[in-house]
Design a protein around this motif. Structure first.
Motif, short mmCIF file in Angstrom:
data_model
loop_
_atom_site.label_atom_id
_atom_site.label_comp_id
_atom_site.label_asym_id
_atom_site.label_seq_id
_atom_site.Cartn_x
_atom_site.Cartn_y
_atom_site.Cartn_z
N LEU A 1 -120.58 -4.71 -10.55
CA LEU A 1 -120.26 -3.56 -9.45
C LEU A 1 -119.39 -4.61 -8.04
O LEU A 1 -118.42 -4.35 -7.46
N VAL A 2 -120.33 -5.98 -7.61
CA VAL A 2 -119.56 -6.85 -6.66
C VAL A 2 -117.93 -7.22 -7.04
O VAL A 2 -117.20 -7.24 -6.15
N SER A 3 -118.34 -7.90 -8.23
CA SER A 3 -117.44 -8.43 -9.01
C SER A 3 -115.61 -7.44 -8.88
O SER A 3 -114.39 -8.31 -8.83
N GLY B 1 -111.56 -3.86 -4.50
CA GLY B 1 -111.58 -3.33 -3.04
C GLY B 1 -112.21 -1.81 -2.99
O GLY B 1 -112.44 -1.38 -4.66
N LEU B 2 -112.39 -0.85 -2.14
CA LEU B 2 -113.20 0.42 -1.89
C LEU B 2 -111.96 1.41 -2.57
O LEU B 2 -111.32 0.91 -1.85
N GLY B 3 -112.60 1.61 -2.58
CA GLY B 3 -111.60 2.82 -2.83
C GLY B 3 -112.35 4.43 -3.97
O GLY B 3 -113.15 4.71 -2.86
N SER B 4 -111.46 4.76 -4.60
CA SER B 4 -112.35 6.22 -5.06
C SER B 4 -114.14 5.96 -5.80
O SER B 4 -113.72 5.29 -6.27
N TRP B 5 -114.97 6.27 -4.71
CA TRP B 5 -116.27 6.20 -6.12
C TRP B 5 -116.58 6.47 -7.38
O TRP B 5 -116.93 6.29 -8.17
N ARG B 6 -115.28 7.98 -7.05
CA ARG B 6 -115.94 8.93 -8.80
C ARG B 6 -114.74 8.10 -9.49
O ARG B 6 -115.83 8.53 -10.81
N ALA B 7 -114.35 7.18 -9.30
CA ALA B 7 -112.95 6.60 -10.15
C ALA B 7 -114.30 4.86 -10.63
O ALA B 7 -113.44 4.95 -11.75
N LEU B 8 -114.80 4.31 -9.71
CA LEU B 8 -114.71 3.31 -9.72
C LEU B 8 -116.17 3.30 -11.28
O LEU B 8 -115.61 1.78 -11.86
N GLY C 1 -121.09 7.70 -9.33
CA GLY C 1 -120.23 7.17 -8.13
C GLY C 1 -120.48 7.13 -7.40
O GLY C 1 -120.87 6.28 -6.13
N LYS C 2 -121.93 8.13 -6.72
CA LYS C 2 -122.54 8.40 -5.86
C LYS C 2 -123.44 7.09 -5.87
O LYS C 2 -123.75 6.65 -5.13
N SER C 3 -123.94 6.94 -7.13
CA SER C 3 -124.96 5.59 -7.37
C SER C 3 -124.55 4.59 -6.61
O SER C 3 -124.87 3.86 -6.31
N CYS C 4 -122.97 4.29 -7.30
CA CYS C 4 -123.23 2.32 -7.10
C CYS C 4 -122.08 2.83 -5.21
O CYS C 4 -122.47 1.73 -4.75
N ARG C 5 -122.17 4.18 -4.75
CA ARG C 5 -121.66 3.59 -3.18
C ARG C 5 -122.91 3.46 -2.62
O ARG C 5 -122.94 2.78 -2.12
N LEU C 6 -123.86 3.70 -3.10
CA LEU C 6 -125.44 3.91 -2.18
C LEU C 6 -125.82 2.44 -2.58
O LEU C 6 -125.98 1.90 -1.81
N ARG D 1 -123.18 -4.89 0.33
CA ARG D 1 -122.48 -5.28 1.07
C ARG D 1 -122.95 -6.86 1.25
O ARG D 1 -123.76 -6.81 1.90
N PRO D 2 -122.00 -7.75 2.11
CA PRO D 2 -121.96 -9.03 2.24
C PRO D 2 -122.27 -9.37 3.40
O PRO D 2 -122.86 -10.14 3.62
#
Length: 89
Positions: free
Chosen positions: A26-28, A34-41, A51-56, A63-64
């Motif tokens: 996720l970090v890499s 960069g940040l974009g669509s959490w649903r597609a990430l 995607g919600k799990s990744c966003r949270l 987050r650094p």
């Protein structure tokens, strides 16, 4: 109204604690794209998560710029002062 659920019908999604390998993926991915669509990430990053799990996970843990640890004396005084003025708003 609103969006349809992104992951209710997908039973293969991993749930539960994140592994260090998933955190690294996720970090890499975010550092590179960069940040974009959490649903597609998740699919693009190779994660078997919602995607919600990744966003949270990113927002609350990875987050650094997240400050960890105790409040400084100045921060504590500011909290007390603002609470006396604003209350529990």
């Amino acid at each position: 109204m609103g969006r349809s659920p992104c992951c209710d019908d997908i039973s293969e999604l991993k749930k539960g604690p994140w592994t260090p390998e998933e955190d690294e993926l996720l970090v890499s991915y975010i550092q590179k794209h960069g940040l974009g669509s959490w649903r597609a990430l998740p699919k693009a990053a190779g994660l078997n998560r919602c995607g919600k799990s990744c966003r949270l996970r990113w927002t609350n843990y990875l987050r650094p710029d997240i400050k960890r640890g105790r409040f400084t004396e100045e921060e504590e005084d500011m909290i007390i002062k603002l609470h006396s003025v604003l209350g529990n708003k």
